[in-house]
Design an enzyme around this catalytic site. Sequence first.
Site: not given
Length: 447
Positions: A16, A35, A42-43, A48, A51, A181, A204, A262, A303, A436, A441
């Site tokens: 962000g 920074e 994080t990503c 992300c 991972k 994950e 959840r 979390g 975040d 297909h 599909e």
Amino acid sequence: MPEFDLDLFVIGAGSGGVRASRVAAAHGARVAIAEDRDVGGTCVIRGCIPKKLFAYAAHFAEDFDDAAGYGWTVGRRRFDWSALIAAKDREIARLNGIYKQLLAKAGVELVEARATVVDPHTVSAGGRQMSARHILVATGGKPWRPPIPGAELGITSDEAFHLPRLPRRIVIEGGGYVAVEFAGIFHGLGAEVVVVYRGEPLLRGFDMDVRRHLTEELLKKGIDIRFKCEIASVERGARTPLVARCVSGDALDCDAVMFATGRKPGTAGLGLERLGVALDANGGVIVDEHSRTSVASIHAVGDVTGRPQLTPVAIKDGAKLAATLFGGKPSAVDHEAVPTAVFSQPPVATVGLTEEEARTRILDVQVHRSTFTPLKHTLTGRPERTLMKLVVDAGSGRVVGAHMVGADAPEIMQGVAIAVKLGATKAQFDATVGIHPTAAEEFVTMA
Ligand code: NDP
């Protein structure tokens, strides 16, 4: 003499913050970004990207097995954890370099230090005080561990990317994104995995069919899941390095305990409360749709706010904020029907309302559900099944939710999300010709 040293000071060079600073600079704003770790947040650095690289690594185990169904003989296999870590570290270092270059090319000054907010227009970082017309807090979040005895003996996702060895047996507490994950990653790489989750089924907040289906798939793979269970303490063990003691009395011998319980917003020590920036009960910065906090010159994205903790959301909010402040284009991101994916094995992807949410908001809900064995597994014999589901507002015919558990679900859902966002009806889904043979599909052929 300008009134301020800078037009924008951004705290935190994650998805962000970097996007906001680059867009602001492109509009001619004088921007600095602080920074104190690698650039990318994080990503890119500890989320992300590494991972997903780990998830690819883990999936090879099944791919080797599945190849036999197609006539292949795959030789002796051996997995080298340190080779994976080294390859991943090289890629993350490359991305960190690219992010730094992007900032430099955009003319954004990178201040490699931790910043604090001194007053509504002043930031202190690296021994300097800088004034700015606007301050953007984009400090992200950090994994959170429950306050139980021995919690410090465990790891979080941050450390999971740097473990010196692959644990032979790992206990993962949690039933959300990170827990499922990493359960798939460690299981695929050959570890014995025990998931300890206080609820049942996993994930959840997701559609109940999705939750049940994914839980069933993980159990089929041999992942040990202890539902309605919590870790009470972690201790050093006699037989194994650690023992996780559960509230139920079970003692789980293991090499590592991972808390995937979390994340908390990164507002501690920034000085925001002192300035009257309103925070929620979780410590997240309260923002309006334009990412404004309760102090007019201070903004927040990503975040660190209570918005969905998803990189593309932070990026969009960062870009819109910069366009609003410096581009003369005030606009806000629509946070409705944000698609999301869990890179479990098999993966989950979803957009819009769950069936349960739809039933509380819509008078007449129609549900279309399909479960099947993917074509690939007709020859491999793998018992994995795919779930696809559409939730429809029967009154208007609009598809208000789409859900999938199965191979390529995240890739498929991105396109479906456009249709859901545009308000497509079930009849329009049905009028679309399928491709297909694909799993995708099924979304346009569901009875
Ligand atoms: P989540 O909020 O998704 O899951 C946390 C889990 O920990 C839940 O199962 C929760 O249980 C459990 N938990 C919370 N507190 C306790 C406690 N005190 N004791 C025991 N269990 C507890 O968090 P994650 O860390 O997995 O992910 C954070 C966020 O990051 C996600 O919400 C997502 O937005 C983002 N993310 C996105 C990814 C992606 O896009 N693929 C990947 C990873 C993260 P309960 O369910 O009962 O609340």
